[in-house]
Design an enzyme around this catalytic site. Structure first.
Site, PDB file in Angstrom:
ATOM      1  N   TYR A  47       0.716  -1.252  -0.063  1.00 23.53           N
ATOM      2  CA  TYR A  47      -0.046   0.087  -0.115  1.00 23.53           C
ATOM      3  C   TYR A  47       0.781   1.201  -0.278  1.00 23.53           C
ATOM      4  O   TYR A  47       1.696   1.540   1.126  1.00 23.53           O
ATOM      5  CB  TYR A  47      -0.832   0.078   1.161  1.00 23.53           C
ATOM      6  CG  TYR A  47      -2.027  -1.129   1.336  1.00 23.53           C
ATOM      7  CD1 TYR A  47      -1.909  -1.974   0.390  1.00 23.53           C
ATOM      8  CD2 TYR A  47      -2.529  -1.358   2.344  1.00 23.53           C
ATOM      9  CE1 TYR A  47      -3.141  -2.942   0.389  1.00 23.53           C
ATOM     10  CE2 TYR A  47      -3.561  -2.134   2.740  1.00 23.53           C
ATOM     11  CZ  TYR A  47      -3.819  -3.124   1.657  1.00 23.53           C
ATOM     12  OH  TYR A  47      -4.621  -4.234   1.738  1.00 23.53           O
ATOM     13  N   PRO A 193     -16.000  -4.252   2.848  1.00 23.59           N
ATOM     14  CA  PRO A 193     -17.093  -4.732   3.632  1.00 23.59           C
ATOM     15  C   PRO A 193     -18.613  -3.962   3.368  1.00 23.59           C
ATOM     16  O   PRO A 193     -19.530  -4.222   3.547  1.00 23.59           O
ATOM     17  CB  PRO A 193     -16.670  -4.713   4.894  1.00 23.59           C
ATOM     18  CG  PRO A 193     -15.817  -3.536   5.104  1.00 23.59           C
ATOM     19  CD  PRO A 193     -15.198  -3.444   3.562  1.00 23.59           C
ATOM     20  N   PRO A 195     -21.264  -2.447   0.774  1.00 22.87           N
ATOM     21  CA  PRO A 195     -21.759  -2.476  -0.783  1.00 22.87           C
ATOM     22  C   PRO A 195     -21.997  -1.240  -1.047  1.00 22.87           C
ATOM     23  O   PRO A 195     -22.382  -0.173  -0.394  1.00 22.87           O
ATOM     24  CB  PRO A 195     -23.068  -3.490  -0.762  1.00 22.87           C
ATOM     25  CG  PRO A 195     -23.447  -3.337   0.654  1.00 22.87           C
ATOM     26  CD  PRO A 195     -22.167  -3.128   1.606  1.00 22.87           C
TER      27      PRO A 195
END
Length: 261
Positions: A47, A193, A195
């Site tokens: 990252y 996690p 949507p």
């Protein structure tokens, strides 16, 4: 540190590729997350190509008691948007040493194999992490994007404390893994996690007068005691909305709505 919610730090560093666009704002998000009760900060060597770990240390070191800083190795970044599994034992060891330096610690709290490299025997990849654990450089070992068979193969080499797979109310490909982790007392850490635009989540959120993101996270918390979501954001407002999931208790009817396929 009382929340089961963690914080995924990926997006704090320019799309996961370079240093943060606004360093002070990124540090403020990290510090506020901890103040709000986040128990785990999730990062990786890939990252920001190391910049994410450096940012976390700059914002939070010395780390508060009870806070886990989880990092990963096993994916290299040959270019922006490129993620290539690389699980050679010497590479994993090298990356662990770099993570120790960037995070300013002598032992990594939780060290994931970021992806299983199909070109390297799994036992060699997990064995490299087990060696680091035996040397006191790693406390706990995790796996990412794995099935039950792979988890059990890895456990024959070393104890596995956490599994991080993509999972949410609208993406349930790993239901079997959630159930397995629950039965085996392994933390299941869903990435991505929350949507987007899910009608079931919107319906329940309207009933509760709650943010949709918080409802999606509350469903995960209700799904299994093993689940420890790591939503990420660059926004203090969204961070606070996410953390409000702790205060939501879903009714059986609301869970049934969210459970619908």
């Amino acid at each position: 540190m009382t929340s089961r919610l963690g914080f995924g730090a990926l997006h704090l560093t320019d799309g996961g590729w370079g240093p943060p666009v606004d360093r002070d704002a990124a540090k403020a998000v990290l510090r506020t997350a901890v103040d709000l009760g986040v128990h785990m900060i999730d990062t990786a060597d890939a990252y920001g190509v190391g910049a994410n770990e450096e940012l976390i240390a700059e914002a939070l070191h010395p780390y508060p008691a009870g806070l886990t800083v989880a990092t990963k190795a096993g994916q290299c970044r040959p270019g922006r948007g490129e993620w290539v599994p690389l699980g050679r034992p010497e590479y994993l060891r090298q990356q662990a040493e770099l993570s120790l330096r960037r995070l300013r610690v002598e032992r990594l709290d939780l060290f994931y194999l970021h992806r299983v490299d199909p070109a390297v025997p799994l036992a060699d990849q997990v064995g490299a992490l087990a060696d680091l654990r035996a040397e006191g450089k790693v406390d706990r070992i995790g796996l990412s994007e794995v099935d039950v068979e792979t988890i059990e193969a890895a456990r024959r080499v070393a104890p596995i404390s956490a599994v991080q797979n993509k999972y949410s109310v609208d993406d349930r490909a790993y239901e079997e893994v959630v159930d397995h982790c629950t039965a085996e007392s392994i933390a299941f850490v869903p990435w991505r996690p929350i949507p987007r635009g899910d009608a079931r989540v919107a319906k329940v959120a309207a009933e509760l007068g709650a943010p949709e993101a918080a409802v999606a996270l509350a469903w995960l918390l209700a799904r299994s005691p093993a689940i420890q979501p790591i939503p990420g954001t660059t926004s203090l407002e969204h961070l606070r909305e996410n953390m409000s999931a702790d205060a939501i208790t879903l009714t059986a009817d609301q869970v049934a709505v969210l459970d619908q396929s």
